[in-house]
Each structure stands twice: as C-alpha cells, then as structure tokens.
Design a protein around this motif. Structure first.
Motif, PDB file in Angstrom:
ATOM      1  N   ARG A 156       0.831  -1.208   0.000  1.00 47.05           N
ATOM      2  CA  ARG A 156       0.000   0.000   0.000  1.00 47.05           C
ATOM      3  C   ARG A 156       0.865   1.256   0.000  1.00 47.05           C
ATOM      4  NH1 ARG A 156      -3.175  -2.585   3.995  1.00 47.05           N
ATOM      5  NH2 ARG A 156      -2.359  -1.149   5.573  1.00 47.05           N
ATOM      6  N   SER A 157       1.930   1.220   0.799  1.00 42.08           N
ATOM      7  CA  SER A 157       2.828   2.364   0.849  1.00 42.08           C
ATOM      8  C   SER A 157       3.496   2.599  -0.498  1.00 42.08           C
ATOM      9  CB  SER A 157       3.888   2.141   1.934  1.00 42.08           C
ATOM     10  OG  SER A 157       4.827   3.184   1.952  1.00 42.08           O
ATOM     11  N   ARG A 158       3.937   1.512  -1.154  1.00 42.34           N
ATOM     12  CA  ARG A 158       4.551   1.654  -2.468  1.00 42.34           C
ATOM     13  C   ARG A 158       3.536   2.166  -3.502  1.00 42.34           C
ATOM     14  NH1 ARG A 158       8.294   1.836  -0.036  1.00 42.34           N
ATOM     15  NH2 ARG A 158      10.054   0.420   0.156  1.00 42.34           N
ATOM     16  N   PHE A 159       2.318   1.667  -3.430  1.00 41.53           N
ATOM     17  CA  PHE A 159       1.260   2.123  -4.340  1.00 41.53           C
ATOM     18  C   PHE A 159       1.039   3.626  -4.173  1.00 41.53           C
ATOM     19  CE2 PHE A 159      -3.150   3.259  -5.063  1.00 41.53           C
ATOM     20  CZ  PHE A 159      -3.434   2.686  -6.297  1.00 41.53           C
ATOM     21  N   ALA A 160       0.968   4.087  -2.934  1.00 43.88           N
ATOM     22  CA  ALA A 160       0.737   5.513  -2.682  1.00 43.88           C
ATOM     23  C   ALA A 160       1.900   6.354  -3.192  1.00 43.88           C
ATOM     24  CB  ALA A 160       0.525   5.744  -1.186  1.00 43.88           C
ATOM     25  N   GLU A 161       3.131   5.920  -2.940  1.00 39.88           N
ATOM     26  CA  GLU A 161       4.296   6.678  -3.393  1.00 39.88           C
ATOM     27  C   GLU A 161       4.340   6.779  -4.911  1.00 39.88           C
ATOM     28  OE1 GLU A 161       7.629   4.701  -1.747  1.00 39.88           O
ATOM     29  OE2 GLU A 161       7.244   5.347   0.312  1.00 39.88           O
ATOM     30  N   GLN A 162       4.110   5.659  -5.586  1.00 41.37           N
ATOM     31  CA  GLN A 162       4.163   5.671  -7.047  1.00 41.37           C
ATOM     32  C   GLN A 162       3.011   6.477  -7.639  1.00 41.37           C
ATOM     33  OE1 GLN A 162       6.783   4.569  -8.675  1.00 41.37           O
ATOM     34  NE2 GLN A 162       7.657   3.982  -6.701  1.00 41.37           N
ATOM     35  N   SER A 163       1.851   6.457  -7.003  1.00 40.76           N
ATOM     36  CA  SER A 163       0.723   7.254  -7.489  1.00 40.76           C
ATOM     37  C   SER A 163       1.015   8.743  -7.368  1.00 40.76           C
ATOM     38  CB  SER A 163      -0.545   6.901  -6.701  1.00 40.76           C
ATOM     39  OG  SER A 163      -0.887   5.544  -6.870  1.00 40.76           O
ATOM     40  N   TYR A 164       1.651   9.124  -6.271  1.00 40.58           N
ATOM     41  CA  TYR A 164       2.017  10.530  -6.101  1.00 40.58           C
ATOM     42  C   TYR A 164       3.021  10.964  -7.162  1.00 40.58           C
ATOM     43  CZ  TYR A 164       4.207  14.684  -4.065  1.00 40.58           C
ATOM     44  OH  TYR A 164       4.714  15.941  -3.875  1.00 40.58           O
ATOM     45  N   MET A 165       4.049  10.142  -7.386  1.00 42.64           N
ATOM     46  CA  MET A 165       5.057  10.487  -8.383  1.00 42.64           C
ATOM     47  C   MET A 165       4.453  10.540  -9.781  1.00 42.64           C
ATOM     48  SD  MET A 165       7.708  10.995  -6.574  1.00 42.64           S
ATOM     49  CE  MET A 165       9.051  11.053  -7.739  1.00 42.64           C
ATOM     50  N   MET A 166       3.574   9.599 -10.095  1.00 41.81           N
ATOM     51  CA  MET A 166       2.949   9.597 -11.410  1.00 41.81           C
ATOM     52  C   MET A 166       2.141  10.874 -11.622  1.00 41.81           C
ATOM     53  SD  MET A 166       0.225   6.890 -13.060  1.00 41.81           S
ATOM     54  CE  MET A 166      -1.080   7.461 -11.965  1.00 41.81           C
ATOM     55  N   THR A 167       1.373  11.276 -10.622  1.00 42.88           N
ATOM     56  CA  THR A 167       0.568  12.495 -10.743  1.00 42.88           C
ATOM     57  C   THR A 167       1.446  13.722 -10.931  1.00 42.88           C
ATOM     58  OG1 THR A 167      -1.118  11.496  -9.312  1.00 42.88           O
ATOM     59  CG2 THR A 167      -1.210  13.883  -9.631  1.00 42.88           C
ATOM     60  N   TYR A 168       2.524  13.800 -10.152  1.00 38.36           N
ATOM     61  CA  TYR A 168       3.425  14.951 -10.263  1.00 38.36           C
ATOM     62  C   TYR A 168       4.014  15.038 -11.671  1.00 38.36           C
ATOM     63  CZ  TYR A 168       7.573  17.865  -9.763  1.00 38.36           C
ATOM     64  OH  TYR A 168       8.520  18.839  -9.951  1.00 38.36           O
ATOM     65  N   TYR A 169       4.525  13.929 -12.190  1.00 41.31           N
ATOM     66  CA  TYR A 169       5.219  13.972 -13.471  1.00 41.31           C
ATOM     67  C   TYR A 169       4.257  14.175 -14.631  1.00 41.31           C
ATOM     68  CZ  TYR A 169       9.634  12.671 -11.334  1.00 41.31           C
ATOM     69  OH  TYR A 169      10.774  12.664 -10.587  1.00 41.31           O
ATOM     70  N   ILE A 170       3.040  13.669 -14.526  1.00 41.67           N
ATOM     71  CA  ILE A 170       2.064  13.944 -15.583  1.00 41.67           C
ATOM     72  C   ILE A 170       1.807  15.446 -15.680  1.00 41.67           C
ATOM     73  CG2 ILE A 170      -0.373  13.754 -16.171  1.00 41.67           C
ATOM     74  CD1 ILE A 170      -0.307  10.876 -15.306  1.00 41.67           C
ATOM     75  N   ILE A 171       1.626  16.094 -14.519  1.00 38.35           N
ATOM     76  CA  ILE A 171       1.356  17.534 -14.512  1.00 38.35           C
ATOM     77  C   ILE A 171       2.557  18.312 -15.035  1.00 38.35           C
ATOM     78  CG2 ILE A 171       0.913  19.510 -13.003  1.00 38.35           C
ATOM     79  CD1 ILE A 171      -0.725  17.616 -11.218  1.00 38.35           C
ATOM     80  N   TYR A 172       3.752  17.991 -14.527  1.00 42.69           N
ATOM     81  CA  TYR A 172       4.920  18.798 -14.873  1.00 42.69           C
ATOM     82  C   TYR A 172       5.438  18.498 -16.275  1.00 42.69           C
ATOM     83  CZ  TYR A 172       5.598  21.538 -10.689  1.00 42.69           C
ATOM     84  OH  TYR A 172       5.449  22.467  -9.700  1.00 42.69           O
ATOM     85  N   TRP A 173       5.284  17.270 -16.746  1.00 41.27           N
ATOM     86  CA  TRP A 173       5.703  17.009 -18.118  1.00 41.27           C
ATOM     87  C   TRP A 173       4.785  17.732 -19.093  1.00 41.27           C
ATOM     88  CZ3 TRP A 173       3.236  14.422 -22.231  1.00 41.27           C
ATOM     89  CH2 TRP A 173       4.037  14.258 -23.360  1.00 41.27           C
ATOM     90  N   THR A 174       3.491  17.697 -18.854  1.00 42.77           N
ATOM     91  CA  THR A 174       2.550  18.422 -19.724  1.00 42.77           C
ATOM     92  C   THR A 174       2.821  19.922 -19.678  1.00 42.77           C
ATOM     93  OG1 THR A 174       0.890  16.705 -19.282  1.00 42.77           O
ATOM     94  CG2 THR A 174       0.114  18.781 -20.244  1.00 42.77           C
ATOM     95  N   TRP A 175       3.012  20.435 -18.475  1.00 47.15           N
ATOM     96  CA  TRP A 175       3.301  21.861 -18.306  1.00 47.15           C
ATOM     97  C   TRP A 175       4.594  22.243 -19.032  1.00 47.15           C
ATOM     98  CZ3 TRP A 175       3.966  24.371 -12.769  1.00 47.15           C
ATOM     99  CH2 TRP A 175       4.050  25.763 -12.905  1.00 47.15           C
ATOM    100  N   GLY A 176       5.647  21.462 -18.823  1.00 50.31           N
ATOM    101  CA  GLY A 176       6.923  21.764 -19.455  1.00 50.31           C
ATOM    102  C   GLY A 176       6.872  21.670 -20.972  1.00 50.31           C
ATOM    103  N   LEU A 177       6.148  20.674 -21.501  1.00 51.72           N
ATOM    104  CA  LEU A 177       6.038  20.532 -22.950  1.00 51.72           C
ATOM    105  C   LEU A 177       5.317  21.724 -23.563  1.00 51.72           C
ATOM    106  CD1 LEU A 177       6.503  18.758 -25.450  1.00 51.72           C
ATOM    107  CD2 LEU A 177       4.294  17.671 -24.970  1.00 51.72           C
ATOM    108  N   LEU A 178       4.244  22.192 -22.931  1.00 49.52           N
ATOM    109  CA  LEU A 178       3.522  23.362 -23.438  1.00 49.52           C
ATOM    110  C   LEU A 178       4.407  24.602 -23.416  1.00 49.52           C
ATOM    111  CD1 LEU A 178       0.007  22.796 -21.813  1.00 49.52           C
ATOM    112  CD2 LEU A 178       0.670  22.423 -24.210  1.00 49.52           C
ATOM    113  N   LEU A 179       5.200  24.754 -22.346  1.00 53.45           N
ATOM    114  CA  LEU A 179       6.118  25.886 -22.269  1.00 53.45           C
ATOM    115  C   LEU A 179       7.170  25.812 -23.373  1.00 53.45           C
ATOM    116  CD1 LEU A 179       6.695  26.227 -18.416  1.00 53.45           C
ATOM    117  CD2 LEU A 179       5.575  27.890 -19.906  1.00 53.45           C
ATOM    118  N   PHE A 180       7.704  24.620 -23.616  1.00 61.50           N
ATOM    119  CA  PHE A 180       8.737  24.470 -24.642  1.00 61.50           C
ATOM    120  C   PHE A 180       8.194  24.798 -26.023  1.00 61.50           C
ATOM    121  CE2 PHE A 180      11.221  21.940 -27.675  1.00 61.50           C
ATOM    122  CZ  PHE A 180      12.498  22.396 -27.375  1.00 61.50           C
TER     123      PHE A 180
END
Length: 522
Positions: A156-180
């Motif tokens: 459960r702890s690993r699931f929560a950690e990976q879900s948090y990281m996935m959410t962060y990178y989806i947001i920031y990769w999309t944001w960064g790509l639009l900026l680029f």
C-alpha cells in the motif's frame, strides 16, 4: 604429595569412591522449552538492519520523528511565515518573496527577471511539496490503495508513493512541454534548427510567470527529494538516486541564474516523460494487472530510449558541437538587451554563472569555456547514471521475454522481503511460555539444540518471484519440512502445543510416549 590428600580428585583410580549418579526424575514434554540456534549461520542483511535500528540512536529517533510529523512540521512552518507576514509590517517587503514572484521586468510588462529573492520562493515550494506529499500519501492515496484491495502495508505504501510520483510527473511534463512549444521560435523547421534555437538569444533576460514558477518549483521538488531519500527508509539504489538528485539540482541551480532556462526546460521534458510511465507500470503490478503492467513497461522502455538516450544526447551534442562554433560564441553579453559586447569571455565561472545573485548590478555576463564544460560534465554524469539504470531495464526486459513478467529490480525487492521476514523472536514462540505453570527448580527450563542443515530440509526458493520471499512461521513449522523428523522433535520436546494437538488428531490417540523416549526413561 605437595599437600594433596589421596581423597582429592588426583587419587589413583583404584582408590576413588565409585560415582553415584543423581536420581533421575520424570521429564515430560510440557516441562521443557527448546531454544534453537542458527547453526552458525549469519543473519540476513535485512535482519541485521532491523537489529541495528532497534538500538534507537539520536539520528534514528530524529529521522523517525521527522517522517511521522512531516505534515505537521510543514503546516506549522507555513503558518509561522504567514503570521510573521501579517503581524510584522516591517518584514512584509522581505517576507513577500515567500509568497509572490519577485523581480518584475522593466523591459516588458508581465515578464520577470531572476535574483536572490527567488531563493525564498524555492524554500516555500520545498515546504509545500513536503506537506502535499505527506497529506496525499496518508489521507488520499493510502485509503485508495485499501479500496483497491491491496492488503499488505508495504505494498500500500509503495502504491501511494508511485501514485504521487505519477501524478506529479504527468502535470509537470505536460506543463513543461507546453512551455517548450510556446518558447520555440517560429523559424524552427528541422532538428538542427531546433537544437540551435536552444542556445540562440542567450542570455534570456525575461521569463514568463509560468516559466519562472515551473523552473523554481522543479528545483524545489528535487531538493525535497534529496531530503525524502535520507529521512525515509533507504532503498537498494540509494546512492544512485542520491547522485542523480544532486546532479539534477546542480543543473537546475546553475541554469536558472545562468539564464539557460530554455535548454533546461528541454532537458526536463526529456527526463520527465518516462517518469510517469514507470510509476504507472508499477501501480498496475501492485493491482495484479500483469498484462497491463507489461504493456506499460514496454511503452516505458521505448520512451526511455527515445527521450533519455536519443533526444537527451542530441541536446548534449548541441552543447558540445554547436557552441561556440555555430551559436552562442564565447564572449561578453549585455544584461540590458542580450547583445554581444566583446569576445573577451574570461575564465571566471562562479561570477558569470551566478551573476544575478552575486552581482545584480553588473552590465554584462560572460559565456566562457569553464561554464560550458561544467554543463557538459554534469550532463555526461547524468547520462552515465541513466545508462546504468538502462542495463537494469534490459534485465527486466529479458524476464518479460521469458514470460516471467515485468518487475522492478532497483528498490522494491528488498523492502517487500523485509515486510515478510520472520521476526527475530516470533510472537507465537513465546505464547506457550506464558501459559505453562512454573516448573520445579531442579527441572531444566531450556534445552539448547543446534538446528543445522542435516536436521531439517528447507523448501527451495521459487524462481521469478522478483524478491527474496520468506514466510512467517508458526511455532517451528516456518519453512521447514518436519515430516520425517516429528518423532525426533517430539522426543526432545520441540513440537508446540498446536503441533502436538494436530498429531493427536492424526493418530487418534493421546500421544502416549513410545518406549525408549525421553519421558519413558527413569
């Protein structure tokens, strides 16, 4: 003989008194508890670490306290800064840098420059990400893992950690790509012109609000990740992750005041695209969706190769080959309009790299070989780490091709094994001791027995499990084949009450002692 009488133990054998053995007492199974040794085997690394951690040092207690109170500490710190801003008007000008963007550009409306006050906003984002992560894991993602049917706490702890990281990178990769895409000049029509555009127009004196927040928050996130890997439970790839985070922070901390935000944005987009696919694959594995996990892992491998070993190396090549021969020539550049003033670049690296912070009133900034080679060295070091990880990825690919399924070899295996390891003192082993009546003083309380490989047969390890799994034991039945040894164990008092009861049910008698057993001798 030297003061020794013949009655002593040195007397001749024929003159000694015959030895009379002490009277034997009846010894029953229920009167004996058995302590098993490990046969000289060393404890596993996981057990050794558990034993060391039980000795609560000051550092261990401090680390545990920070981990358990991340949310409270972060919220209290934010409240302290907020109340200081409200209650002390004289500090508001300085404290406002914790909440708002600083250095509005005097050249273009709506744009911003860089400076030392941006450090305060980096600190605010570090605290914010710490609070956000702790809240998301404890109050959102861990309950979601429970609703998804994940029973084990570690998973459960690993699931929560990976879900948090996935959410962060989806947001920031999309944001960064639009900026680029938004920052790419209109004259770009092929790969070479795109690579040239990464360096043309330097120094980038004005940043949009979105680019400034993006860059500052990315720097804060990676600093916070360095804190996370040191205060929380260490993984097997701790040093690789630590080195990766340090290099990433150095690149971000150097490119932001060095006004290389466009190329820094390009590097972040290349790195972040795989960082949300990999957590997705791990989440699918935790949910026992192995086919979807393998498909996500296949996409992860493809994007890893394309982004981190093709696009990334293209950026590195442009820094090496296109500068200073094609674009961004060595020299001094104006901090007013980015115009090249002279070809005298000098050799100073720190003053030019951190000019907005160290010399905010300087009229020029230089692009010189020391600064260029510093960036080349850091990018090469980061590429070496990703190559090492790619070798591990290839091993996982081979397992998938053999039909064993995708699994992460970097960090989960050890922790999942530790979650299922047998405790140093099993809880069930001590229960009969509490229930037994106090024996007579003359009866032995414990019998030391060495358990070696000749006495017991271990089950072989299952291949392809991806982790060293050990099952928790009940009494003495943990991981041991006792079939042909039950009589022997019963005679020396090894079987627990539960095992004795099962034997009585199988035999249909009262487990009367056999002739010649320990309880039959007098």
């Amino acid at each position: 003989m030297n003061g020794l009488s013949l009655d002593s133990g040195l007397a001749a054998p024929q003159m000694r008194q015959p030895h009379t053995p002490p009277p034997k007492r009846d010894l029953h199974v229920e009167d004996v508890s058995v302590c098993f040794g490990n046969g000289g085997l060393k404890p596993s690394p996981g057990k050794r670490r558990k034993l060391v951690e039980k000795q609560d040092s000051l550092g261990t207690m401090l680390r545990r306290g920070i981990v358990e109170h991340q949310l409270g500490l972060s919220v209290n710190l934010m409240l302290l800064i907020g109340l200081s801003y409200v209650l002390f008007p004289a500090l508001r000008d300085r404290m406002s840098a914790f909440f708002w963007l600083s250095y509005r550009s005097s050249r273009k409306a709506g744009l911003y420059d860089v400076g030392e006050r941006d450090v305060y906003l980096v600190g605010s984002f570090i605290v914010f990400f710490t609070a956000l992560r702790a809240f998301s894991l404890d109050y959102v993602l861990m309950p979601v893992a429970g609703w998804a049917g994940i029973d084990k706490k570690k998973v459960r702890s690993r699931f929560a950690e990976q879900s948090y990281m996935m959410t962060y990178y989806i947001i920031y990769w999309t944001w960064g790509l639009l900026l680029f895409i938004h920052e790419t000049p209109s004259g770009v029509h092929d790969v070479r012109s795109l690579l040239v555009s990464l360096w043309s127009g330097w120094p980038y004196l004005d940043l949009s609000a979105s680019m400034k927040v993006y860059y500052i928050s990315q720097l804060a996130f990676w600093i916070q990740q360095i804190v996370v890997i040191h205060i929380e439970e260490r993984r097997k790839d701790h040093m690789q992750m630590f080195t990766h985070h340090i290099i990433t922070v150095m690149l971000l901390a150097g490119s932001y005041p060095g006004r290389h935000t466009r190329v820094g944005n390009a590097v972040l987009v290349c790195m972040d695209v795989v960082d949300f696919i990999f957590p997705l694959a791990k989440i699918l594995r935790y949910l026992s969706m192995q086919t979807a996990c393998d498909a996500a892992f296949a996409a992860f491998v493809v994007f890893w190769l394309a982004s981190r070993h093709v696009a990334y190396n293209a950026i590195l090549w442009s820094l090496y080959a296109l500068t200073p021969n094609v674009t961004l020539h060595y020299g001094r550049y104006s901090t007013k309009d980015s115009a090249m003033l002279s070809d005298d670049a000098g050799t100073n690296m720190i003053d030019n790299l951190f000019q907005p912070i160290l010399h905010p009133d300087a009229q020029y900034v230089s692009w010189n070989p020391p600064v260029r080679w510093m960036f080349i060295s850091l990018l090469l070091a980061l590429q070496c780490i990703t190559i090492g990880w790619f070798i591990m990825i290839c091993r996982v690919v081979m397992r998938v091709l053999r039909g064993e399924g995708a699994d992460d070899t970097r960090s989960d295996g050890e922790d999942e094994a530790e979650d299922e390891e047998v405790d140093v003192v099993p809880a069930q082993a001590s229960e009969p001791l509490r229930a037994m009546p106090e024996p007579e003083k003359s009866l032995p309380r414990f019998i030391e027995v060495e358990a070696t490989g000749e006495d017991f047969t271990h089950y072989p390890k299952r291949k392809g499990s991806g982790s060293k799994r050990k099952s928790k034991g009940k009494g003495m039945s943990s991981g041991l084949n006792l079939g042909e040894h039950k009589d022997f164990l019963n005679r020396i008092g090894c079987l627990s009450d539960e095992q004795l009861a099962r034997e009585r049910e199988k035999r249909g008698d009262s487990m009367s002692p056999r002739p010649g057993s320990a309880t039959d001798k007098k």
